[in-house]
Enzyme design. Structure first.
Site, PDB file in Angstrom:
ATOM      1  N   HIS A   1       0.829  -1.211   0.000  1.00  0.00           N
ATOM      2  CA  HIS A   1       0.000   0.000   0.000  1.00  0.00           C
ATOM      3  C   HIS A   1       0.865   1.264   0.000  1.00  0.00           C
ATOM      4  O   HIS A   1       0.670   2.172  -0.823  1.00  0.00           O
ATOM      5  CB  HIS A   1      -0.910  -0.018   1.228  1.00  0.00           C
ATOM      6  CG  HIS A   1      -1.833   1.151   1.308  1.00  0.00           C
ATOM      7  ND1 HIS A   1      -3.074   1.160   0.717  1.00  0.00           N
ATOM      8  CD2 HIS A   1      -1.695   2.368   1.910  1.00  0.00           C
ATOM      9  CE1 HIS A   1      -3.665   2.320   0.946  1.00  0.00           C
ATOM     10  NE2 HIS A   1      -2.852   3.069   1.669  1.00  0.00           N
ATOM     11  N   GLU A   2       1.821   1.306   0.913  1.00  0.00           N
ATOM     12  CA  GLU A   2       2.664   2.497   1.009  1.00  0.00           C
ATOM     13  C   GLU A   2       3.583   2.634  -0.204  1.00  0.00           C
ATOM     14  O   GLU A   2       3.920   3.751  -0.608  1.00  0.00           O
ATOM     15  CB  GLU A   2       3.491   2.455   2.298  1.00  0.00           C
ATOM     16  CG  GLU A   2       2.668   2.428   3.579  1.00  0.00           C
ATOM     17  CD  GLU A   2       1.715   3.606   3.710  1.00  0.00           C
ATOM     18  OE1 GLU A   2       1.978   4.655   3.088  1.00  0.00           O
ATOM     19  OE2 GLU A   2       0.700   3.477   4.419  1.00  0.00           O
TER      20      GLU A   2
ATOM     21  N   HIS B   1       1.813   4.728  -2.777  1.00  0.00           N
ATOM     22  CA  HIS B   1       1.931   6.167  -2.513  1.00  0.00           C
ATOM     23  C   HIS B   1       3.336   6.669  -2.865  1.00  0.00           C
ATOM     24  O   HIS B   1       3.500   7.737  -3.466  1.00  0.00           O
ATOM     25  CB  HIS B   1       1.660   6.454  -1.033  1.00  0.00           C
ATOM     26  CG  HIS B   1       0.249   6.205  -0.608  1.00  0.00           C
ATOM     27  ND1 HIS B   1      -0.838   6.769  -1.239  1.00  0.00           N
ATOM     28  CD2 HIS B   1      -0.262   5.446   0.405  1.00  0.00           C
ATOM     29  CE1 HIS B   1      -1.953   6.379  -0.639  1.00  0.00           C
ATOM     30  NE2 HIS B   1      -1.629   5.568   0.356  1.00  0.00           N
TER      31      HIS B   1
END
Length: 228
Positions: A19-20, A23
């Site tokens: 997920h990170e 980003h």
């Protein structure tokens, strides 16, 4: 218990990392400075290093993570959960709030997009490795009469345990093959049953055949799953 907890933390860590990473990659792609990439929250562990402008770290609280992007607002609001403020200064054009709205939306949504891609790739890998699950039965437990199309009511009279050997002359060995064969055919439906006369159902069109397939409920033989 300990092994279960460790497995949970490991799986959670992978999901957080993916997920990170979404980003992080999106921020880098649109030119936003990223001074810190952290798996976990709170103070950093000794597992940390710096490459270029970014500090990569594993923090002590494993239930989360973050990508710290250069921003005036974040510098003012950074708390202990995100390791405090960073000292690096970046030019205005590298700050999050200086980017166009579309770029900021991309960065914010990239984590979810990356999770979706990861799930798709993981499922594809499992499917390629182990294949599609097959239900090794062609026995019918019951027929839901309310779902049968007009003219197919005779199927409701099938006794429980009736085993289908072939559909329209095509042998079937799994429930998936049985359902596909029923749906794919055209005209009257012929079911060859073990120990019984063939059954012919006037399911003339695809809609009727799909209805027949949906009305059949498979019979699973009883199995002992676990003895303790």
């Amino acid at each position: 218990m300990l092994l279960t907890l460790l497995a949970f933390v490991l799986v959670l860590g992978v999901l957080i990392f993916v997920h990170e990473l979404g980003h992080f990659l999106a921020a880098k792609a649109v030119g936003i400075a990223v001074p810190r990439f952290s798996i976990g929250l709170g103070p950093p562990t000794p597992l940390r290093f710096r490459r270029g402008e970014t500090e990569y770290q594993v923090a002590w609280i494993p239930f989360g993570g973050y990508v710290k992007m250069a921003s005036r607002e974040e510098q003012e609001l950074m708390g202990a959960l995100e390791g405090g403020a960073t000292e690096e200064g970046f030019p205005p054009h590298r700050l999050f709030e200086s980017k166009p709205l579309a770029a900021r939306i991309l960065v914010i949504g990239a984590g979810v997009i990356m999770n979706a891609l990861f799930a798709w790739l993981a499922y594809g890998a499992l499917l390629a490795t182990y294949g599609e699950p097959q239900d090794p039965t062609t026995a019918i437990a019951r027929v839901e009469a309310s779902r049968l199309p007009a003219g197919a009511e005779v199927l409701a009279e099938l006794p429980a345990g009736s085993r289908v050997m072939a559909v329209d002359g095509q042998p079937v060995k799994t429930w998936e093959e049985l359902v596909r064969a029923i749906r794919a055919g055209r005209g009257a439906l012929r079911l060859d049953l073990e120990g019984r006369e063939p059954l012919v159902v006037p399911a003339a069109d695809r809609r009727a055949r799909r209805a027949v397939a949906g009305a059949l409920v498979p019979l699973w033989p009883p199995e002992i799953g676990l003895v303790v």
